[in-house]
Design a protein around this motif. Sequence first.
Motif, PDB file in Angstrom:
ATOM      1  N   GLU A 145       0.858  -1.196   0.000  1.00 48.07           N
ATOM      2  CA  GLU A 145       0.000   0.000   0.000  1.00 48.07           C
ATOM      3  C   GLU A 145       0.884   1.232   0.000  1.00 48.07           C
ATOM      4  O   GLU A 145       2.117   1.134   0.130  1.00 48.07           O
ATOM      5  CB  GLU A 145      -0.899   0.005   1.245  1.00 48.07           C
ATOM      6  N   PHE A 146       0.260   2.389  -0.094  1.00 48.57           N
ATOM      7  CA  PHE A 146       1.005   3.638  -0.151  1.00 48.57           C
ATOM      8  C   PHE A 146       0.496   4.596   0.911  1.00 48.57           C
ATOM      9  O   PHE A 146      -0.705   4.853   1.005  1.00 48.57           O
ATOM     10  CB  PHE A 146       0.856   4.278  -1.539  1.00 48.57           C
ATOM     11  N   ALA A 147       1.401   5.100   1.744  1.00 47.52           N
ATOM     12  CA  ALA A 147       1.070   6.085   2.775  1.00 47.52           C
ATOM     13  C   ALA A 147       1.248   7.472   2.170  1.00 47.52           C
ATOM     14  O   ALA A 147       2.375   7.930   1.944  1.00 47.52           O
ATOM     15  CB  ALA A 147       1.977   5.916   3.991  1.00 47.52           C
ATOM     16  N   PHE A 148       0.143   8.116   1.880  1.00 51.33           N
ATOM     17  CA  PHE A 148       0.171   9.399   1.190  1.00 51.33           C
ATOM     18  C   PHE A 148       0.887  10.472   2.005  1.00 51.33           C
ATOM     19  O   PHE A 148       1.698  11.227   1.477  1.00 51.33           O
ATOM     20  CB  PHE A 148      -1.267   9.821   0.868  1.00 51.33           C
ATOM     21  N   TRP A 149       0.596  10.557   3.283  1.00 44.92           N
ATOM     22  CA  TRP A 149       1.229  11.582   4.120  1.00 44.92           C
ATOM     23  C   TRP A 149       2.733  11.428   4.165  1.00 44.92           C
ATOM     24  O   TRP A 149       3.469  12.407   4.285  1.00 44.92           O
ATOM     25  CB  TRP A 149       0.692  11.527   5.543  1.00 44.92           C
ATOM     26  N   ASP A 150       3.208  10.187   4.107  1.00 49.03           N
ATOM     27  CA  ASP A 150       4.645   9.926   4.159  1.00 49.03           C
ATOM     28  C   ASP A 150       5.267   9.788   2.770  1.00 49.03           C
ATOM     29  O   ASP A 150       6.482   9.696   2.645  1.00 49.03           O
ATOM     30  CB  ASP A 150       4.927   8.653   4.957  1.00 49.03           C
ATOM     31  N   ALA A 151       4.412   9.726   1.754  1.00 50.06           N
ATOM     32  CA  ALA A 151       4.869   9.514   0.372  1.00 50.06           C
ATOM     33  C   ALA A 151       5.772   8.296   0.273  1.00 50.06           C
ATOM     34  O   ALA A 151       6.833   8.326  -0.346  1.00 50.06           O
ATOM     35  CB  ALA A 151       5.551  10.764  -0.180  1.00 50.06           C
ATOM     36  N   SER A 152       5.323   7.195   0.917  1.00 49.10           N
ATOM     37  CA  SER A 152       6.130   5.977   0.882  1.00 49.10           C
ATOM     38  C   SER A 152       5.237   4.741   0.953  1.00 49.10           C
ATOM     39  O   SER A 152       4.178   4.757   1.588  1.00 49.10           O
ATOM     40  CB  SER A 152       7.148   5.966   2.026  1.00 49.10           C
ATOM     41  N   PRO A 153       5.685   3.678   0.326  1.00 45.67           N
ATOM     42  CA  PRO A 153       4.931   2.430   0.386  1.00 45.67           C
ATOM     43  C   PRO A 153       5.173   1.704   1.714  1.00 45.67           C
ATOM     44  O   PRO A 153       6.168   1.940   2.395  1.00 45.67           O
ATOM     45  CB  PRO A 153       5.476   1.627  -0.786  1.00 45.67           C
ATOM     46  N   TYR A 154       4.245   0.826   2.057  1.00 49.40           N
ATOM     47  CA  TYR A 154       4.377  -0.026   3.236  1.00 49.40           C
ATOM     48  C   TYR A 154       3.650  -1.331   2.964  1.00 49.40           C
ATOM     49  O   TYR A 154       2.901  -1.457   1.986  1.00 49.40           O
ATOM     50  CB  TYR A 154       3.820   0.668   4.489  1.00 49.40           C
ATOM     51  N   LEU A 155       3.868  -2.307   3.814  1.00 47.98           N
ATOM     52  CA  LEU A 155       3.176  -3.585   3.683  1.00 47.98           C
ATOM     53  C   LEU A 155       1.936  -3.545   4.569  1.00 47.98           C
ATOM     54  O   LEU A 155       2.034  -3.260   5.763  1.00 47.98           O
ATOM     55  CB  LEU A 155       4.085  -4.745   4.097  1.00 47.98           C
ATOM     56  N   HIS A 156       0.794  -3.778   3.975  1.00 46.58           N
ATOM     57  CA  HIS A 156      -0.459  -3.842   4.720  1.00 46.58           C
ATOM     58  C   HIS A 156      -0.787  -5.315   4.944  1.00 46.58           C
ATOM     59  O   HIS A 156      -0.887  -6.087   3.995  1.00 46.58           O
ATOM     60  CB  HIS A 156      -1.590  -3.167   3.934  1.00 46.58           C
ATOM     61  N   MET A 157      -0.901  -5.715   6.211  1.00 42.51           N
ATOM     62  CA  MET A 157      -1.322  -7.067   6.538  1.00 42.51           C
ATOM     63  C   MET A 157      -2.833  -7.018   6.733  1.00 42.51           C
ATOM     64  O   MET A 157      -3.325  -6.510   7.737  1.00 42.51           O
ATOM     65  CB  MET A 157      -0.622  -7.572   7.801  1.00 42.51           C
ATOM     66  N   ASP A 158      -3.555  -7.508   5.754  1.00 45.34           N
ATOM     67  CA  ASP A 158      -5.012  -7.449   5.799  1.00 45.34           C
ATOM     68  C   ASP A 158      -5.568  -8.464   6.792  1.00 45.34           C
ATOM     69  O   ASP A 158      -6.549  -8.173   7.461  1.00 45.34           O
ATOM     70  CB  ASP A 158      -5.590  -7.694   4.408  1.00 45.34           C
ATOM     71  N   CYS A 159      -4.960  -9.617   6.845  1.00 47.49           N
ATOM     72  CA  CYS A 159      -5.471 -10.679   7.724  1.00 47.49           C
ATOM     73  C   CYS A 159      -4.323 -11.451   8.362  1.00 47.49           C
ATOM     74  O   CYS A 159      -3.318 -11.720   7.713  1.00 47.49           O
ATOM     75  CB  CYS A 159      -6.286 -11.696   6.922  1.00 47.49           C
ATOM     76  N   LEU A 160      -4.522 -11.808   9.611  1.00 55.51           N
ATOM     77  CA  LEU A 160      -3.673 -12.782  10.299  1.00 55.51           C
ATOM     78  C   LEU A 160      -4.641 -13.664  11.064  1.00 55.51           C
ATOM     79  O   LEU A 160      -5.467 -13.155  11.838  1.00 55.51           O
ATOM     80  CB  LEU A 160      -2.702 -12.120  11.277  1.00 55.51           C
ATOM     81  N   TYR A 161      -4.573 -14.968  10.827  1.00 54.14           N
ATOM     82  CA  TYR A 161      -5.504 -15.874  11.488  1.00 54.14           C
ATOM     83  C   TYR A 161      -4.817 -17.207  11.743  1.00 54.14           C
ATOM     84  O   TYR A 161      -4.117 -17.726  10.878  1.00 54.14           O
ATOM     85  CB  TYR A 161      -6.753 -16.099  10.635  1.00 54.14           C
ATOM     86  N   LEU A 162      -5.066 -17.738  12.932  1.00 52.35           N
ATOM     87  CA  LEU A 162      -4.649 -19.096  13.285  1.00 52.35           C
ATOM     88  C   LEU A 162      -5.864 -19.855  13.768  1.00 52.35           C
ATOM     89  O   LEU A 162      -6.649 -19.322  14.571  1.00 52.35           O
ATOM     90  CB  LEU A 162      -3.604 -19.081  14.400  1.00 52.35           C
ATOM     91  N   ALA A 163      -6.008 -21.083  13.306  1.00 52.21           N
ATOM     92  CA  ALA A 163      -7.081 -21.937  13.796  1.00 52.21           C
ATOM     93  C   ALA A 163      -6.938 -22.074  15.313  1.00 52.21           C
ATOM     94  O   ALA A 163      -5.825 -22.030  15.853  1.00 52.21           O
ATOM     95  CB  ALA A 163      -7.018 -23.307  13.124  1.00 52.21           C
ATOM     96  N   GLN A 164      -8.047 -22.214  15.990  1.00 55.66           N
ATOM     97  CA  GLN A 164      -8.073 -22.246  17.458  1.00 55.66           C
ATOM     98  C   GLN A 164      -7.030 -23.211  18.031  1.00 55.66           C
ATOM     99  O   GLN A 164      -6.286 -22.860  18.943  1.00 55.66           O
ATOM    100  CB  GLN A 164      -9.481 -22.627  17.940  1.00 55.66           C
ATOM    101  N   GLU A 165      -6.962 -24.413  17.487  1.00 58.08           N
ATOM    102  CA  GLU A 165      -6.052 -25.427  18.032  1.00 58.08           C
ATOM    103  C   GLU A 165      -4.581 -25.106  17.771  1.00 58.08           C
ATOM    104  O   GLU A 165      -3.697 -25.705  18.393  1.00 58.08           O
ATOM    105  CB  GLU A 165      -6.400 -26.817  17.476  1.00 58.08           C
ATOM    106  N   ALA A 166      -4.292 -24.157  16.899  1.00 58.59           N
ATOM    107  CA  ALA A 166      -2.911 -23.812  16.568  1.00 58.59           C
ATOM    108  C   ALA A 166      -2.391 -22.631  17.384  1.00 58.59           C
ATOM    109  O   ALA A 166      -1.211 -22.305  17.310  1.00 58.59           O
ATOM    110  CB  ALA A 166      -2.812 -23.493  15.076  1.00 58.59           C
ATOM    111  N   ARG A 167      -3.249 -22.025  18.174  1.00 63.28           N
ATOM    112  CA  ARG A 167      -2.842 -20.849  18.945  1.00 63.28           C
ATOM    113  C   ARG A 167      -2.021 -21.253  20.171  1.00 63.28           C
ATOM    114  O   ARG A 167      -2.220 -22.316  20.738  1.00 63.28           O
ATOM    115  CB  ARG A 167      -4.067 -20.046  19.371  1.00 63.28           C
ATOM    116  N   GLY A 168      -1.108 -20.369  20.554  1.00 60.46           N
ATOM    117  CA  GLY A 168      -0.311 -20.610  21.752  1.00 60.46           C
ATOM    118  C   GLY A 168       0.905 -21.487  21.539  1.00 60.46           C
ATOM    119  O   GLY A 168       1.527 -21.929  22.495  1.00 60.46           O
TER     120      GLY A 168
END
Length: 152
Positions: A74-97
């Motif tokens: 993505e692009f941060a207009f105020w900073d005039a620089s690109p960045y990585l946008h993490m739209d989703c992070l998900y772990l199945a219930q049994e995989a947490r911890g």
Amino acid sequence: MDHDSRIRPARPDDLPRLVELIHEHVAYERAAPRPAGLADRLGPRLFAEGARLWVLLAETPDGTVAGYAACSEEFAFWDASPYLHMDCLYLAQEARGHGLGAALMTAVADLARERGLDHVEWQTPDWNEGAIRFYDRLGAGGRAKRRYAWPV
């Protein structure tokens, strides 16, 4: 992280499992169910040549895909620089911890560095206290904003 667990990029043959995890994630976040055909819409965008969408998968020692992180540039207009946008992070219930979330976040940070991006941004629901504690432990800083969606 559990011994022999790993993080890897998604492949086309992972699409059915990825869609299962997406539907679990949607339900977990109390969002409206997604229309049928998600795999048909997602696959061509994710696996097209030159795609600027990346999905990293968390795999347990037995080879089960137990979670994912989906990112795009993505692009941060105020900073005039690109960045990585993490739209989703998900772990199945049994995989947490078991360290898979931290391993996914490390892989996301590595992806940002590989792309020459200096930071990652994401959001989480304000009721998701477990995720907020996790992100705080990583040293991430929260920003108070409200996200809108406007059908056009």
